[in-house]
Scaffold this motif. Sequence first.
Motif, PDB file in Angstrom:
ATOM      1  N   PHE A  38       0.853  -1.166   0.000  1.00 28.01           N
ATOM      2  CA  PHE A  38       0.000   0.000   0.000  1.00 28.01           C
ATOM      3  C   PHE A  38       0.894   1.222   0.000  1.00 28.01           C
ATOM      4  N   PRO A  39       0.654   2.161  -0.906  1.00 29.43           N
ATOM      5  CA  PRO A  39       1.486   3.361  -0.903  1.00 29.43           C
ATOM      6  C   PRO A  39       1.236   4.203   0.340  1.00 29.43           C
ATOM      7  N   VAL A  40       2.261   4.838   0.829  1.00 32.33           N
ATOM      8  CA  VAL A  40       2.152   5.731   1.971  1.00 32.33           C
ATOM      9  C   VAL A  40       1.488   7.010   1.494  1.00 32.33           C
ATOM     10  N   ARG A  41       0.537   7.499   2.216  1.00 27.44           N
ATOM     11  CA  ARG A  41      -0.140   8.736   1.852  1.00 27.44           C
ATOM     12  C   ARG A  41       0.461   9.876   2.668  1.00 27.44           C
ATOM     13  N   PHE A  42       0.871  10.944   1.982  1.00 17.28           N
ATOM     14  CA  PHE A  42       1.462  12.086   2.660  1.00 17.28           C
ATOM     15  C   PHE A  42       0.470  13.230   2.827  1.00 17.28           C
ATOM     16  N   PHE A  43      -0.775  13.000   2.485  1.00 16.42           N
ATOM     17  CA  PHE A  43      -1.748  14.057   2.636  1.00 16.42           C
ATOM     18  C   PHE A  43      -2.785  13.639   3.654  1.00 16.42           C
ATOM     19  N   LYS A  44      -3.428  14.612   4.231  1.00 15.15           N
ATOM     20  CA  LYS A  44      -4.433  14.353   5.253  1.00 15.15           C
ATOM     21  C   LYS A  44      -5.708  15.060   4.838  1.00 15.15           C
ATOM     22  N   ILE A  45      -6.761  14.318   4.710  1.00 14.99           N
ATOM     23  CA  ILE A  45      -8.068  14.896   4.429  1.00 14.99           C
ATOM     24  C   ILE A  45      -8.788  15.012   5.767  1.00 14.99           C
ATOM     25  N   ARG A  46      -9.302  16.170   6.030  1.00 13.77           N
ATOM     26  CA  ARG A  46     -10.001  16.399   7.298  1.00 13.77           C
ATOM     27  C   ARG A  46     -11.193  15.452   7.401  1.00 13.77           C
ATOM     28  N   PRO A  47     -11.335  14.757   8.528  1.00 16.70           N
ATOM     29  CA  PRO A  47     -12.419  13.776   8.665  1.00 16.70           C
ATOM     30  C   PRO A  47     -13.800  14.437   8.692  1.00 16.70           C
ATOM     31  N   ASP A  48     -14.786  13.672   8.280  1.00 16.35           N
ATOM     32  CA  ASP A  48     -16.201  14.084   8.296  1.00 16.35           C
ATOM     33  C   ASP A  48     -16.479  15.293   7.410  1.00 16.35           C
ATOM     34  N   THR A  49     -15.791  15.397   6.292  1.00 19.42           N
ATOM     35  CA  THR A  49     -16.013  16.501   5.363  1.00 19.42           C
ATOM     36  C   THR A  49     -16.475  15.969   4.011  1.00 19.42           C
ATOM     37  N   LEU A  50     -17.005  16.864   3.195  1.00 21.09           N
ATOM     38  CA  LEU A  50     -17.460  16.483   1.864  1.00 21.09           C
ATOM     39  C   LEU A  50     -16.309  15.946   1.015  1.00 21.09           C
ATOM     40  N   LYS A  51     -15.123  16.499   1.196  1.00 18.16           N
ATOM     41  CA  LYS A  51     -13.962  16.044   0.424  1.00 18.16           C
ATOM     42  C   LYS A  51     -13.624  14.589   0.755  1.00 18.16           C
ATOM     43  N   GLU A  52     -13.656  14.227   2.030  1.00 13.81           N
ATOM     44  CA  GLU A  52     -13.410  12.837   2.416  1.00 13.81           C
ATOM     45  C   GLU A  52     -14.534  11.948   1.892  1.00 13.81           C
ATOM     46  N   PHE A  53     -15.762  12.434   1.980  1.00 10.90           N
ATOM     47  CA  PHE A  53     -16.939  11.721   1.470  1.00 10.90           C
ATOM     48  C   PHE A  53     -16.735  11.352   0.001  1.00 10.90           C
ATOM     49  N   GLN A  54     -16.278  12.297  -0.800  1.00  9.54           N
ATOM     50  CA  GLN A  54     -16.039  12.061  -2.216  1.00  9.54           C
ATOM     51  C   GLN A  54     -14.820  11.172  -2.448  1.00  9.54           C
ATOM     52  N   PHE A  55     -13.804  11.304  -1.616  1.00  9.45           N
ATOM     53  CA  PHE A  55     -12.594  10.504  -1.762  1.00  9.45           C
ATOM     54  C   PHE A  55     -12.891   9.012  -1.637  1.00  9.45           C
ATOM     55  N   PHE A  56     -13.817   8.653  -0.754  1.00 11.13           N
ATOM     56  CA  PHE A  56     -14.145   7.243  -0.546  1.00 11.13           C
ATOM     57  C   PHE A  56     -15.307   6.780  -1.423  1.00 11.13           C
ATOM     58  N   LYS A  57     -15.513   7.468  -2.560  1.00  8.92           N
ATOM     59  CA  LYS A  57     -16.439   7.060  -3.615  1.00  8.92           C
ATOM     60  C   LYS A  57     -17.895   7.045  -3.181  1.00  8.92           C
ATOM     61  N   CYS A  58     -18.268   7.928  -2.291  1.00  9.08           N
ATOM     62  CA  CYS A  58     -19.667   8.071  -1.908  1.00  9.08           C
ATOM     63  C   CYS A  58     -20.335   9.005  -2.909  1.00  9.08           C
ATOM     64  N   GLY A  60     -23.885   9.469  -3.028  1.00  8.87           N
ATOM     65  CA  GLY A  60     -25.233   9.825  -2.612  1.00  8.87           C
ATOM     66  C   GLY A  60     -25.263  11.219  -2.017  1.00  8.87           C
ATOM     67  N   VAL A  61     -26.174  11.410  -1.086  1.00 12.78           N
ATOM     68  CA  VAL A  61     -26.336  12.698  -0.416  1.00 12.78           C
ATOM     69  C   VAL A  61     -25.452  12.719   0.829  1.00 12.78           C
ATOM     70  N   PHE A  62     -24.681  13.791   0.986  1.00  7.80           N
ATOM     71  CA  PHE A  62     -23.789  13.923   2.140  1.00  7.80           C
ATOM     72  C   PHE A  62     -24.591  14.385   3.348  1.00  7.80           C
ATOM     73  N   VAL A  63     -24.836  13.462   4.265  1.00  6.38           N
ATOM     74  CA  VAL A  63     -25.478  13.785   5.538  1.00  6.38           C
ATOM     75  C   VAL A  63     -24.390  13.637   6.595  1.00  6.38           C
ATOM     76  N   LYS A  64     -23.949  14.766   7.116  1.00  7.50           N
ATOM     77  CA  LYS A  64     -22.775  14.769   7.983  1.00  7.50           C
ATOM     78  C   LYS A  64     -22.958  13.872   9.214  1.00  7.50           C
ATOM     79  N   GLU A  65     -24.139  13.852   9.786  1.00  8.79           N
ATOM     80  CA  GLU A  65     -24.380  13.046  10.992  1.00  8.79           C
ATOM     81  C   GLU A  65     -24.220  11.552  10.694  1.00  8.79           C
ATOM     82  N   HIS A  66     -24.785  11.113   9.583  1.00 15.02           N
ATOM     83  CA  HIS A  66     -24.665   9.695   9.208  1.00 15.02           C
ATOM     84  C   HIS A  66     -23.216   9.346   8.887  1.00 15.02           C
ATOM     85  N   TYR A  67     -22.586  10.220   8.101  1.00 20.92           N
ATOM     86  CA  TYR A  67     -21.199   9.960   7.709  1.00 20.92           C
ATOM     87  C   TYR A  67     -20.292   9.935   8.937  1.00 20.92           C
ATOM     88  N   ALA A  68     -20.518  10.856   9.864  1.00 20.88           N
ATOM     89  CA  ALA A  68     -19.687  10.916  11.068  1.00 20.88           C
ATOM     90  C   ALA A  68     -19.864   9.658  11.928  1.00 20.88           C
TER      91      ALA A  68
END
Length: 129
Positions: A38-58, A60-68
Amino acid sequence: MFAFQVKTWPRSCVWLLLVANLLFCQGNIFHRGQSQDFPVRFFKIRPDTLKEFQFFKCQGVFVKEHYALLNRICDDCQNVFRESPQVMVECKDNCFRSKMFDECVDSLLLNNREEEFKKMIDYLSGQDL
């Protein structure tokens, strides 16, 4: 008498080369001792954000409470299995539709809420729309 002129590179060029080297090497570094590379990742995506939501191929609709809530399950699972550095990424992979997420739910004894999690995952991944 000969005078030697030494041509020095401007500092900006040196910094540019260093940054380019770091970016180039970023994809070529792997964890040692893993059965898979697995390649080492040197970047950090802030948790529970729309950017992380999109990064993990979601998709649908971003509902922060459900995602969190689902993210917290993966976070707790990572804390339980500290020796494996990829638990968090594998748990969130494909918008929580991974075998690792199911194993985390089992390991954290959250089987009684499995249907609730499935509905959240369907909504976040766009399967319920």
